[in-house]
Design an enzyme around this catalytic site. Structure first.
Site, mmCIF file in Angstrom:
data_model
loop_
_atom_site.group_PDB
_atom_site.id
_atom_site.type_symbol
_atom_site.label_atom_id
_atom_site.label_comp_id
_atom_site.label_asym_id
_atom_site.label_seq_id
_atom_site.Cartn_x
_atom_site.Cartn_y
_atom_site.Cartn_z
ATOM 1 N N ARG A 59 44.767 33.455 37.946
ATOM 2 C CA ARG A 59 44.232 33.592 36.593
ATOM 3 C C ARG A 59 43.546 34.953 36.462
ATOM 4 N NH1 ARG A 59 39.724 34.251 37.898
ATOM 5 N NH2 ARG A 59 39.184 34.768 35.758
ATOM 6 N N GLY A 60 43.113 35.250 35.216
ATOM 7 C CA GLY A 60 42.539 36.568 34.945
ATOM 8 C C GLY A 60 43.682 37.457 34.470
ATOM 9 N N ALA A 61 43.459 38.160 33.364
ATOM 10 C CA ALA A 61 44.562 38.888 32.717
ATOM 11 C C ALA A 61 45.314 39.836 33.664
ATOM 12 C CB ALA A 61 44.032 39.625 31.492
ATOM 13 N N ARG A 104 51.545 31.899 29.774
ATOM 14 C CA ARG A 104 50.275 31.823 29.042
ATOM 15 C C ARG A 104 50.365 32.848 27.902
ATOM 16 N NH1 ARG A 104 44.805 31.766 32.371
ATOM 17 N NH2 ARG A 104 44.047 30.700 30.504
ATOM 18 N N GLN A 211 34.779 29.126 35.563
ATOM 19 C CA GLN A 211 35.115 30.370 36.276
ATOM 20 C C GLN A 211 33.848 31.167 36.617
ATOM 21 O OE1 GLN A 211 36.654 29.255 33.542
ATOM 22 N NE2 GLN A 211 38.777 29.913 33.402
ATOM 23 N N ASP A 252 41.260 39.806 27.487
ATOM 24 C CA ASP A 252 42.645 39.354 27.681
ATOM 25 C C ASP A 252 43.611 40.063 26.747
ATOM 26 O OD1 ASP A 252 40.862 36.986 28.680
ATOM 27 O OD2 ASP A 252 42.833 36.779 29.620
ATOM 28 N N ASN A 262 38.904 37.163 24.584
ATOM 29 C CA ASN A 262 38.444 36.911 25.958
ATOM 30 C C ASN A 262 38.066 35.429 26.051
ATOM 31 O OD1 ASN A 262 37.811 37.897 28.635
ATOM 32 N ND2 ASN A 262 35.664 37.568 28.134
ATOM 33 N N LYS A 263 37.671 35.030 27.234
ATOM 34 C CA LYS A 263 37.365 33.618 27.514
ATOM 35 C C LYS A 263 36.478 32.992 26.441
ATOM 36 C CE LYS A 263 38.613 31.528 30.041
ATOM 37 N NZ LYS A 263 39.750 30.624 29.740
HETATM 38 O O1 MRU Z 1 41.570 31.540 31.624
HETATM 39 P P1 MRU Z 1 41.273 32.676 32.565
HETATM 40 O O2 MRU Z 1 40.394 32.303 33.695
HETATM 41 O O3 MRU Z 1 42.535 33.378 32.993
HETATM 42 O O4 MRU Z 1 40.457 33.701 31.654
HETATM 43 C C1 MRU Z 1 40.030 34.903 32.226
HETATM 44 C C2 MRU Z 1 39.243 35.749 31.292
HETATM 45 O O5 MRU Z 1 39.049 35.431 30.142
HETATM 46 C C3 MRU Z 1 38.787 37.077 31.816
HETATM 47 O O6 MRU Z 1 37.577 37.450 31.222
HETATM 48 C C4 MRU Z 1 39.840 38.139 31.481
HETATM 49 O O7 MRU Z 1 41.123 37.707 31.831
HETATM 50 C C5 MRU Z 1 39.565 39.431 32.140
HETATM 51 S S1 MRU Z 1 39.780 39.347 33.895
HETATM 52 C C6 MRU Z 1 39.537 40.911 34.511
#
Ligand code: MRU
Length: 362
Positions: A59-61, A104, A211, A252, A262-263
């Site tokens: 996970r994470g962009a 996703r 997270q 994201d 973002n999240k």
């Molecule tokens: O659902 P996730 O855990 O993939 O969401 C992650 C986030 O929202 C992060 O803030 C974003 O991807 C940046 S990671 C460097």
């Protein structure tokens, strides 16, 4: 096969790595089990990887972008194993590329990386065998991975230079576990710490999948940086105390106008920060920008299974029959953001012109 190195911090594993030569496989650290168990998943088929992306095992962009690029190598490997002739191999990879890119919807890095690898595929001679395709796709995936590692370092440096002194508040996980290097927002925090600055990092736990508490707090403990976890709803009270010098988060997807997906919970935090006069920073690589979109209203927002809200960590937290609202991301309008820190420099003020100047002019 020479691999991009993992985090500078010995205790933090890279979230994904290619094992072996081009006939090898992709390995992912299952992040749903952290911080209590370290289990590596071997991906020898695209279906395993798509499931892992959708379940947030990876996970994470930036990390899902890198995973997508390796995913095309896995697809080419499937073509080799199936004995496909060049034309069939190519069309198999294209088909699997679409499955990966759609796994996703919100983080644009995933489609960006898949499309970048597809360009390499389309440039290869038509008679290239499945094994030859696999080879060039692996080279590209390793290059994307290594570039991400390097750009995290650059984001860290640019960000540390503008971060005000004092305690910080962050949301979700933007560290080594979310990228190919030391992170985005978390790289800024870490660089400032390495430069000798001292502060407390407050990490929102980040409901519903935690997270912040499971991953960010764990990474900061590994890095020796003090961390305090708070429930997301406590952010307003914390900001009210005047203790927080700045909020810093990742992204994201960022539009041409500077609206940031973002999240979930980021938008509330940005509005609260504005209400208390606390600067709100976003750190993200150029691959997170989607300049084809102007307004954040056009960003697709992933809606996830309601059980994540109703049964957090598998424990019933609501009565049978209750419904759940579970968007995984939200959009923060540009006007709430003091600056966006990229590997190409700092976008401040956050305006269409400044974004175009930094993101397009290179
Ligand atoms: O659902 P996730 O855990 O993939 O969401 C992650 C986030 O929202 C992060 O803030 C974003 O991807 C940046 S990671 C460097």
């Amino acid at each position: 096969m020479p691999q991009p190195t993992s985090s500078l911090f010995a205790g933090i594993p890279t979230p994904l790595r290619w094992v072996g030569e081009s006939n090898g496989h992709l390995e992912l650290l299952d992040q749903t089990l952290l911080p209590t168990q370290f289990v590596w998943i071997a991906c020898r088929g695209v279906d395993v990887l798509v499931e892992a992306i959708q379940s947030l095992r990876v996970r994470g962009a930036p990390a899902i972008g890198i995973a997508g690029a390796y995913g095309l190598v896995v697809a080419a490997r499937e073509a080799v194993d199936a004995g496909f002739v060049p034309e069939m191999a190519r069309s198999h990879v294209r088909q699997q590329a679409e499955a990966l890119a759609c796994a996703r919807p919100t983080a644009v890095n995933l489609r960006w990386a898949v499309e970048r690898s597809l360009v390499v595929l389309e440039r290869a001679p038509l008679e290239s065998s499945a094994a030859a395709i696999r080879e060039i796709l692996l080279e590209e995936a390793l290059a994307i991975h290594e570039e991400d590692r390097r750009l995290c370092t650059a984001i860290g440096r640019y960000g540390a230079a503008i971060l005000p002194a004092g305690d910080l508040l962050t949301h979700c996980n933007t560290g080594a576990l979310a990228t190919g290097g030391d992170g985005t927002a978390l790289a800024v925090i870490t660089t400032a710490w390495q430069e000798g600055r001292r502060f407390m990092v407050f990490a929102d736990e980040t409901r519903p999948l935690f997270q912040g508490s499971r991953l960010t707090a764990w990474e900061l403990v590994q890095r020796g940086i003090p961390v305090t976890v708070l429930v997301d709803a406590a952010a307003g009270q914390l900001l009210r105390t005047g203790r927080i010098a700045a909020c810093i988060v990742g992204a994201d997807r960022i539009t041409a106008a500077g609206d940031v997906a973002n999240k979930i919970g980021t938008y509330s935090l940005a509005v609260l920060a504005a209400a208390h006069g606390v600067p709100f920073f976003v750190a993200a690589p150029s691959s997170t920008f989607d300049l084809l979109l102007d307004s954040g209203d056009s960003i697709p927002i992933e809606q996830r299974d309601g059980d994540e809200v109703l049964r957090p960590l598998g424990i019933a937290a609501a009565p049978e029959g209750a419904h759940a609202y579970n968007p995984a991301f939200d959009v923060t309008p540009a006007r709430f953001i003091r600056a966006i820190i990229t590997e190409r420099g700092v976008i401040e003020p956050v305006s269409r012109n400044r974004i175009a100047e930094i993101i397009l002019d290179q």
